[in-house]
Design a protein around this motif. Structure first.
Motif, mmCIF file in Angstrom:
data_model
loop_
_atom_site.group_PDB
_atom_site.id
_atom_site.type_symbol
_atom_site.label_atom_id
_atom_site.label_comp_id
_atom_site.label_asym_id
_atom_site.label_seq_id
_atom_site.Cartn_x
_atom_site.Cartn_y
_atom_site.Cartn_z
ATOM 1 N N UNK A 129 -2.747 6.580 -18.584
ATOM 2 C CA UNK A 129 -2.763 7.324 -17.320
ATOM 3 C C UNK A 129 -3.839 8.410 -17.282
ATOM 4 N N UNK A 130 -4.187 9.008 -18.415
ATOM 5 C CA UNK A 130 -5.164 10.102 -18.389
ATOM 6 C C UNK A 130 -6.534 9.611 -17.938
ATOM 7 N N UNK A 131 -7.029 8.533 -18.576
ATOM 8 C CA UNK A 131 -8.348 8.047 -18.177
ATOM 9 C C UNK A 131 -8.307 7.329 -16.839
ATOM 10 N N UNK A 132 -7.199 6.652 -16.543
ATOM 11 C CA UNK A 132 -7.073 5.968 -15.255
ATOM 12 C C UNK A 132 -7.059 6.982 -14.114
ATOM 13 N N UNK A 133 -6.345 8.091 -14.283
ATOM 14 C CA UNK A 133 -6.277 9.123 -13.240
ATOM 15 C C UNK A 133 -7.663 9.638 -12.892
ATOM 16 N N UNK A 134 -8.514 9.803 -13.896
ATOM 17 C CA UNK A 134 -9.866 10.305 -13.648
ATOM 18 C C UNK A 134 -10.753 9.225 -13.040
ATOM 19 N N UNK A 135 -10.676 8.030 -13.601
ATOM 20 C CA UNK A 135 -11.584 6.963 -13.158
ATOM 21 C C UNK A 135 -11.281 6.491 -11.738
ATOM 22 N N UNK A 136 -10.000 6.410 -11.385
ATOM 23 C CA UNK A 136 -9.615 5.806 -10.108
ATOM 24 C C UNK A 136 -9.396 6.824 -8.990
ATOM 25 N N UNK A 137 -9.749 8.081 -9.244
ATOM 26 C CA UNK A 137 -9.642 9.092 -8.190
ATOM 27 C C UNK A 137 -10.865 9.093 -7.273
ATOM 28 N N UNK A 138 -11.856 8.297 -7.574
ATOM 29 C CA UNK A 138 -13.103 8.289 -6.806
ATOM 30 C C UNK A 138 -12.878 7.768 -5.390
ATOM 31 N N UNK B 27 -15.212 2.165 -4.470
ATOM 32 C CA UNK B 27 -14.973 1.215 -5.550
ATOM 33 C C UNK B 27 -16.129 1.252 -6.546
ATOM 34 N N UNK B 28 -17.346 1.387 -6.055
ATOM 35 C CA UNK B 28 -18.501 1.445 -6.948
ATOM 36 C C UNK B 28 -18.383 2.616 -7.917
ATOM 37 N N UNK B 29 -17.927 3.762 -7.426
ATOM 38 C CA UNK B 29 -17.784 4.918 -8.302
ATOM 39 C C UNK B 29 -16.648 4.712 -9.293
ATOM 40 N N UNK B 30 -15.587 4.054 -8.874
ATOM 41 C CA UNK B 30 -14.496 3.745 -9.810
ATOM 42 C C UNK B 30 -15.005 2.871 -10.947
ATOM 43 N N UNK B 31 -15.791 1.856 -10.620
ATOM 44 C CA UNK B 31 -16.350 0.985 -11.657
ATOM 45 C C UNK B 31 -17.260 1.790 -12.585
ATOM 46 N N UNK B 32 -18.103 2.640 -12.011
ATOM 47 C CA UNK B 32 -18.971 3.487 -12.839
ATOM 48 C C UNK B 32 -18.148 4.380 -13.765
ATOM 49 N N UNK C 70 0.836 -1.206 0.000
ATOM 50 C CA UNK C 70 0.000 0.000 0.000
ATOM 51 C C UNK C 70 0.870 1.255 0.000
ATOM 52 N N UNK C 71 2.032 1.195 0.655
ATOM 53 C CA UNK C 71 2.969 2.329 0.635
ATOM 54 C C UNK C 71 3.469 2.574 -0.787
ATOM 55 N N UNK C 72 3.912 1.517 -1.450
ATOM 56 C CA UNK C 72 4.450 1.654 -2.795
ATOM 57 C C UNK C 72 3.391 2.150 -3.782
ATOM 58 N N UNK C 73 2.239 1.492 -3.792
ATOM 59 C CA UNK C 73 1.230 1.791 -4.797
ATOM 60 C C UNK C 73 0.553 3.136 -4.561
ATOM 61 N N UNK C 74 0.445 3.548 -3.310
ATOM 62 C CA UNK C 74 -0.211 4.828 -3.023
ATOM 63 C C UNK C 74 0.630 6.014 -3.457
ATOM 64 N N UNK C 75 1.925 5.787 -3.681
ATOM 65 C CA UNK C 75 2.809 6.871 -4.083
ATOM 66 C C UNK C 75 3.087 6.886 -5.592
ATOM 67 N N UNK C 76 2.349 6.097 -6.341
ATOM 68 C CA UNK C 76 2.457 6.118 -7.801
ATOM 69 C C UNK C 76 1.541 7.208 -8.342
ATOM 70 N N UNK C 77 2.034 8.004 -9.253
ATOM 71 C CA UNK C 77 1.267 9.132 -9.786
ATOM 72 C C UNK C 77 0.055 8.679 -10.600
ATOM 73 N N UNK C 78 -0.909 9.571 -10.690
ATOM 74 C CA UNK C 78 -2.057 9.434 -11.593
ATOM 75 C C UNK C 78 -2.902 8.187 -11.327
ATOM 76 N N UNK C 79 -2.937 7.766 -10.063
ATOM 77 C CA UNK C 79 -3.772 6.632 -9.644
ATOM 78 C C UNK C 79 -3.411 5.320 -10.333
ATOM 79 N N UNK C 80 -2.239 5.260 -10.952
ATOM 80 C CA UNK C 80 -1.841 4.008 -11.589
ATOM 81 C C UNK C 80 -1.593 2.914 -10.552
#
Length: 357
Positions: free
Chosen positions: A240-249, A252-257, A167-177
């Motif tokens: 990264x552009x669409x992922x950054x927007x989709x996964x910023x929710x 989880x339900x909103x991310x899927x939407x 969680x430390x590693x992944x939370x510090x990756x830019x653009x919600x990747x």
């Protein structure tokens, strides 16, 4: 200095440590299981790291996996399944007294030690690098990926929250990747891993033995200058552009939407991938990632991950997820419906049960 072959005898040591010149090499030596970690292996590896940290005869440490399938496929998931079946609903005290908890305590302590290691710690992230394999490599100060690298944190697919500092590693990756990688469990290739900032250098797999041999004779920076190559383009980072927007929710339900609303073949496939994972683990993972982004150190995240690991051990999805993916391999887990209370997975344990790092 080649890695041990797949024909390693069954009674061979699970971790092999060698010293050549001023280089200490740790080889995870269970190639039949893609070097999956058990408690003994963690203890052996950590003992070597402790001994070499203050040894003036050792200038650098290399960590690699035996055979040609991967560095490490994760932890001993079958042993965890035994505890998960016995401890569903059992409570924090019982979970903390389990063999799985003892394994995690020592593993996370080793992960923290790797993150603070005082010497060059060179992780050869070749082949499969999953779960616990990320723990022994992702916190290294020198991380090498190859054309064979397949890195993933697959925990939500078995009802677990990413741990070993994931969680430390992944939370510090830019653009919600990083959030994308955690919730989809996608396999990242070498170029992806570097693009996400989870590795530092790309070396061709067929040159790894020569790379390690060169370290015996020459400084690390010189060897990297000779062997490191430009990594391939990252297909994951290209989104990264669409992922950054989709996964910023925030849910989880909103991310899927958001993925569905993006309306591309890739985003539809992503929504389907997320929806197939444990709802409880997904909710807890998203909350853990958001919390880890504000942590002061890897150790803070590891303490929280220990809490979530114990709570997953008590939740029915962990036993069911391992059954479906590893034991029966029907790939049809019957998850508990609806997301669980994510905060309950991350809440502090009774003080005497907390992980001390």
């Amino acid at each position: 200095m080649p890695a041990a072959p797949d024909s390693t005898p069954a009674d061979a040591p699970a971790v092999v440590t060698t010293v050549t010149g001023r280089i200490g090499v740790i080889t995870l030596n269970r190639p039949r299981s893609i070097n999956a970690l058990d408690h003994q292996m963690v203890r052996l590896m950590d003992s070597a790291l402790i001994a070499w940290a203050d040894d003036p005869a050792i200038d650098a440490v290399v960590v690699r996996g035996a055979g040609d399938r991967g560095l490490c496929a994760g932890g001993d998931i079958v042993a965890i399944h035994t505890d998960a079946k016995a401890l569903t609903g059992a409570g924090d005290e019982a979970a903390a007294a389990s063999a799985s908890a003892a394994f995690w305590r020592d593993e996370y302590l080793m992960n923290a030690r790797i993150g603070d290691y005082p010497k060059p710690y060179v992780a050869l992230m070749d082949g499969i690098v999953m779960g616990g394999g990320v723990g022994v490599s992702g916190h290294a100060n020198t991380r090498i990926v190859t054309d064979r690298t397949r890195l993933a944190m697959p925990e939500v697919g078995i009802g677990l929250v990413p741990d070993v500092g994931g969680t430390w590693l992944l939370s510090h990756v830019d653009d919600e990747l990083g959030t994308y990688a955690a919730l989809t469990t996608t396999h990242l290739r070498g170029g992806d891993v570097i693009a996400l900032g989870l590795a530092d250098h790309f070396v061709a797999a067929d040159r790894l033995d020569a790379f390690v041999d060169a370290l015996v004779e020459r400084p690390l920076d010189d060897v990297l200058a000779e062997f490191a190559q430009t990594p391939p383009e990252s297909k994951v980072a290209a989104g990264r552009e669409w992922i950054a927007k989709a996964f910023a929710a925030d849910t989880v339900a909103q991310i899927v939407e958001n993925c569905v609303a993006t309306a591309t073949p890739e985003s539809f496939a992503t929504a389907e991938a997320v929806e197939g994972k444990s709802p409880a683990a997904l909710a807890a993972t998203l909350a853990a990632l958001r919390a880890a982004a504000g942590d002061a150190s890897l150790r803070d995240s590891l303490v929280r991950e220990y809490r979530s690991s114990l709570r997953c051990l008590q939740h029915p999805d962990l036993a069911e997820g391992i059954r479906a993916q590893v034991i029966d391999k029907d790939r049809k887990p019957k998850w508990q419906p609806g997301p669980a209370d994510a905060d309950a997975f991350l809440a502090p344990l009774p003080d005497h049960l907390e992980l001390r790092l």
